[in-house]
Design a protein around this motif. Sequence first.
Motif, PDB file in Angstrom:
ATOM      1  N   ASP A  83       0.820  -1.219   0.000  1.00  0.00           N
ATOM      2  CA  ASP A  83       0.000   0.000   0.000  1.00  0.00           C
ATOM      3  C   ASP A  83       0.854   1.270   0.000  1.00  0.00           C
ATOM      4  N   GLN A  86       2.632   2.136  -3.449  1.00  0.00           N
ATOM      5  CA  GLN A  86       1.848   2.284  -4.673  1.00  0.00           C
ATOM      6  C   GLN A  86       1.867   3.710  -5.212  1.00  0.00           C
ATOM      7  N   PHE A 106      -6.662  -3.681  -8.347  1.00  0.00           N
ATOM      8  CA  PHE A 106      -6.069  -3.730  -7.009  1.00  0.00           C
ATOM      9  C   PHE A 106      -6.659  -4.916  -6.253  1.00  0.00           C
ATOM     10  N   MET A 127     -11.316  -3.889  -8.429  1.00  0.00           N
ATOM     11  CA  MET A 127     -10.670  -4.650  -7.365  1.00  0.00           C
ATOM     12  C   MET A 127     -11.076  -6.108  -7.456  1.00  0.00           C
TER      13      MET A 127
END
Length: 339
Positions: A83, A86, A106, A127
């Motif tokens: 995280d 990124q 993601f 996602m």
Amino acid sequence: MAKVYTDKDADLSIFKGKTLAVLGFGSQGHAHALNLKESGAKVIIGLYKGSKSIPVAKEKGFEVYETGEAVKKADVIFVALPDTKQAAAFEKDIKPNLSKGKTLLFSHGFAIHFKTVVPPKDVNVIMVAPKGPGHIVRRQYTEGKGVPALIAVYQGGKEAKKIALAWAKGVGGTRAGVIETDFKEETETDLFGEQTVLCGGCTALVQAGFEVLVEAGYSPEMAYFECLHELKLIVDLMNEKGIAGMRFSISETAKWGDITVGPKIIDSGVKKRMKAALKDIQTGKFAKDWVKEYKGGYKKYNALLKKGEKHGIEKTGEKLRSLMPWMPKRSIKGVQAAY
């Protein structure tokens, strides 16, 4: 009740003639890449220059490119990076190589929800989040099974949802069942679960129980067995049968202690502090503090991890696990997911 999507709801042919890039080859990255490849998709790997994962990915039969080049070549790009890393990777390597119609994917909503990454409006943002670590996603797939997964569409509409479902099918998720959510819900509930129950709550409870027994004069070995070792047995029962099913399998004495003493330990004060933790997640305070910690060089993070490694339960556990031949022999020193 949310709709559960299965194999029949997803179409892998959507990837025909397309290239899928997995940026990073860590826990989730390697599992998604291998599963998709074996599902018939064309998968390439994007890694930074000098990454230790380059020879590993090549050995698994993948073409490996520097991150920016992989983004340029791909139609769907899975950002399988930590995280905190990124945002920098997005600005330096991903964003300059994005073009209209590409899809960013993601497995956790942190960067998008807390806006550390702000994607252009002309790309799909989706996602696919398997509800299990990468090695389990991989193992279940190779056994012909799958790990349940969540999908979400941040921008892109129906076509984006089809891509999310196809990806979920490619990694094995639709074999088990896929549920649709949104980035906000996935991010906030995931962080809350990690902090208050699954990781933070669980480890703090185990350590506190161990300390109470040892401080009362009981042997560390007995404290370890009662507060840590047997926890897996109870969690496995809850995982298989729910809380009521677990209670069916334990003694009446254990049940009576469970229902009368448990609520005195995890009481309304704990719930109040859980709500405060949730508020910090919802307002973005936790995310802001975590990004600040990362930018400051992980000083507090590393100090707290080191302190935890020195806890008495670790030395006791290492000794006792060495007596259990069925336990994998692993050292935590130097172990980190590769990206």
